[in-house]
Design a protein around this motif. Structure first.
Motif, PDB file in Angstrom:
ATOM      1  N   VAL A 269      16.474  -3.233   4.320  1.00 44.62           N
ATOM      2  CA  VAL A 269      16.478  -3.343   2.864  1.00 44.62           C
ATOM      3  C   VAL A 269      17.814  -3.935   2.438  1.00 44.62           C
ATOM      4  O   VAL A 269      18.824  -3.234   2.420  1.00 44.62           O
ATOM      5  CB  VAL A 269      16.255  -1.968   2.198  1.00 44.62           C
ATOM      6  N   VAL A 324       8.750   1.667   1.681  1.00 49.41           N
ATOM      7  CA  VAL A 324       9.629   1.133   0.648  1.00 49.41           C
ATOM      8  C   VAL A 324       8.757   0.514  -0.446  1.00 49.41           C
ATOM      9  O   VAL A 324       7.892  -0.316  -0.165  1.00 49.41           O
ATOM     10  CB  VAL A 324      10.587   0.077   1.242  1.00 49.41           C
ATOM     11  N   ILE A 326       7.596  -1.900  -3.240  1.00 50.55           N
ATOM     12  CA  ILE A 326       7.833  -3.304  -3.570  1.00 50.55           C
ATOM     13  C   ILE A 326       7.347  -3.542  -4.997  1.00 50.55           C
ATOM     14  O   ILE A 326       6.143  -3.638  -5.250  1.00 50.55           O
ATOM     15  CB  ILE A 326       7.115  -4.243  -2.583  1.00 50.55           C
ATOM     16  N   LEU A 336      12.992  -3.903  -4.124  1.00 53.15           N
ATOM     17  CA  LEU A 336      12.707  -2.897  -3.102  1.00 53.15           C
ATOM     18  C   LEU A 336      13.377  -1.577  -3.461  1.00 53.15           C
ATOM     19  O   LEU A 336      14.578  -1.534  -3.734  1.00 53.15           O
ATOM     20  CB  LEU A 336      13.202  -3.382  -1.733  1.00 53.15           C
ATOM     21  N   THR A 338      13.840   2.338  -1.959  1.00 53.49           N
ATOM     22  CA  THR A 338      13.678   3.157  -0.762  1.00 53.49           C
ATOM     23  C   THR A 338      13.135   4.549  -1.112  1.00 53.49           C
ATOM     24  O   THR A 338      13.317   5.036  -2.241  1.00 53.49           O
ATOM     25  CB  THR A 338      15.008   3.296  -0.010  1.00 53.49           C
TER      26      THR A 338
END
Length: 424
Positions: A269, A324, A326, A336, A338
Motif C-alpha cells: 500500500v 484493503v 479500494i 486505498l 487498510t
C-alpha cells in the motif's frame, strides 16, 4: 527413543542453541545468508522447477503465489507428486510416495496444499516447542488444539511422549466438543482468537497456563477480553500452509522466525507503513517454498524487545492485502484504506462495541454490521464514524450503511474487515 523423537529433540536443541548464538542483527544476517546459499545451491535445484537456478542469487528466482504453486505443484516437490495425487491422498488419509499431504482452509476459502516428510514434521515440532514452551521438555503438557481440520504438522506432536495433545474440530462448532474440552482440562490451548474469546466469555472450569492465538489475526479487543478472563498473556503464532513465520516471546512481542525463513518485503500500500512478505523457507526440502508472496499486511517494529532477541519484532499484523478497501478519491484516482484504519474507526465510535463487520460491497458502498443486542442506532453511530474516517482520508461519493446481525464462522477464518468487491 525412536528416530522421530530424536529429530524433534535435535531441532529443539539447535533452535535453543541458535537463540544463544545469534545475539545481534549482524549474526542474523550472516546466518540467513549462509543457509540461503546452501538452500539455493543444494536444496532447491533438486526440484525440476528450480533446476536451472542452481547457483543463482535469491533475487533471480521468480515470485510465487498460491495459484502458481498449485499450477506447478509437481515441479516444486522432489517426488513429482501432482496436486491431484495429493488431494486424493488427503481424501483417503494415506501418504503419497512416502510424503504426508496437508492443506489449509484458506482465509477466503481457497485451500492451500503442501507436502512434508516425517523428518520435516518433527523438525518443525522441535522448532515450535523451542519457541513457545520455555520449560519443555522438563515438564509435560496437555495441549488442546482447535482448528478447522487436523494438520499433518500438528499430528507429530502426539508422538513425542511429552505432550498429550487433543484436536477439537472447529467445523463441528464449539458446542459439539465444549464438554470434552472441559474434561480434557488442558494447561495449554492453541486456537483462533474467536475461539479463545468464546471460551473467555464462558470459561467454566478451564484454567489454562498458556494461551496461543493462531490461524487468524488477534484483534486487540479479543486479546483484552481473553487475558482478563484467564489472567494469562495471549501469545501469537503466525503460521500458514507455507511455513512458520513468527512466534511471540514471553513478553508478548511477535518475532519473525528469521532463523528458519528469509523475508523480503514489498510495499503493498503506497504511502502506508505496512509491508507484505515474500518468504523463503530454507529448512524445507520435500517441497520448495521460495519467494512466496504472502497476502498479509504487516507493520514491523523499529524498537527492540525487552526479551533481548535480535529477531525482527512485529508491531502488528493488520490484515490481508486483498481486504484493503479500494475507494475513489476526489480526483477520481483509486484510494486505498487498510483494514486497521477501518477497525479503529468502529471501536473508537463507542467502547461498548466488541464485535463488528465492515464490508466493502461495491466501489462506493460500505456496510458496517454490529451484533443485534447493540441495536441499529449503535450500528448507525459506528457507520457514521466510518464514513467520517473515509471522508477524512479523501474518499468521495461513498455510502456507508448500517446493519445488525453478526455470526461467528467456525469453518473458515474470521475477517472483521473484508472487501467483498473487486475492481473489474
Amino acid at each position: 527413543m525412536n528416530l522421530h523423537a530424536l529429530q524433534a529433540i535435535r531441532a529443539f536443541a539447535r533452535t535453543r542453541r541458535l537463540q544463544r548464538k545469534l545475539r545481534t542483527r549482524e549474526d542474523i544476517v550472516a546466518w540467513r545468508e549462509q543457509r540461503l546459499r546452501h538452500f539455493l545451491d543444494k536444496v532447491a535445484p533438486r526440484t525440476p522447477f528450480y533446476r536451472d537456478f542452481k547457483g543463482a542469487d535469491l533475487s533471480a528466482l521468480p515470485v510465487m503465489d498460491k495459484a502458481r504453486v498449485l499450477e506447478n505443484f509437481h515441479l516444486l516437490n522432489v517426488a513429482g507428486v501432482t496436486s491431484a495425487e495429493a488431494w486424493a491422498a488427503i481424501d483417503k488419509g494415506e501418504r503419497v510416495r512416502g510424503l504426508v499431504a496437508g492443506y489449509s482452509t484458506g482465509t477466503s476459502g481457497n485451500r492451500g496444499l503442501f507436502l512434508i516428510s516425517d523428518k520435516e514434521r518433527f523438525i518443525w515440532l522441535g522448532v515450535l516447542l523451542a519457541k513457545t514452551l520455555t520449560d519443555f521438555p522438563w515438564r509435560k503438557y496437555r495441549v488442546a488444539l482447535a482448528l478447522p481440520a487436523s494438520s499433518a504438522l500438528y499430528d507429530s506432536a502426539t508422538e513425542t511422549g511429552r505432550i498429550t495433545l487433543r484436536f477439537f474440530d472447529l467445523r463441528l462448532g464449539l458446542r459439539a466438543w465444549r464438554d470434552q474440552l472441559d474434561d480434557f482440562a488442558p494447561d495449554t490451548i492453541v486456537a483462533p482468537p474467536k475461539v479463545l474469546r468464546a471460551l473467555a466469555e464462558d470459561p467454566r472450569n478451564l484454567r489454562p497456563k498458556h494461551l496461543f492465538s493462531a490461524a487468524e489475526i488477534l484483534d486487540p479487543l479479543d486479546r483484552q477480553a481473553i487475558e482478563l478472563a484467564f489472567d494469562v498473556n495471549v501469545r501469537e503464532i503466525y503460521q500458514a500452509t507455507e511455513g512458520l513465520f513468527a512466534v511471540a516471546c514471553p513478553h508478548g512481542t511477535l518475532h519473525l522466525c528469521e532463523d528458519i525463513v528469509a523475508f523480503e518485503w514489498e510495499d503493498t500500500v503506497p504511502g502506508s507503513r505496512t509491508v507484505s512478505p515474500l518468504i523463503t523457507d530454507f529448512t524445507r526440502t520435500s517441497q520448495v517454498m521460495a519467494r512466496y508472496r504472502m497476502n498479509d499486511l504487516i507493520e514491523l517494529s523499529d524498537t527492540s524487545c525487552a526479551c533481548g532477541s535480535p529477531l525482527q519484532p512485529v508491531r502488528s499484523i493488520l490484515g490481508r492485502a486483498d481486504d484493503v478497501f479500494i475507494l475513489r478519491a476526489g480526483d477520481g484516482e483509486p484510494l486505498l484504506i487498510t483494514p486497521d484504519v477501518l477497525r479503529n474507526a468502529v471501536v473508537d465510535a463507542d467502547r461498548r462495541i466488541e464485535n463488528f463487520r465492515v464490508t466493502q460491497l461495491s466501489e462506493a458502498q460500505v456496510e458496517v454490521r454490529l451484533p443485534e443486542d447493540l441495536g441499529l442506532d449503535m450500528a448507525g453511530k459506528a457507520a457514521a464514524a466510518v464514513l467520517q474516517t473515509l471522508r477524512n482520508a479523501g474518499a468521495a461519493d461513498v455510502d456507508v450503511i448500517a446493519a445488525i446481525g453478526v455470526t461467528i464462522p467456525y469453518d473458515k477464518k474470521l475477517r472483521r474487515v473484508h472487501r467483498a468487491w473487486s475492481p473489474s
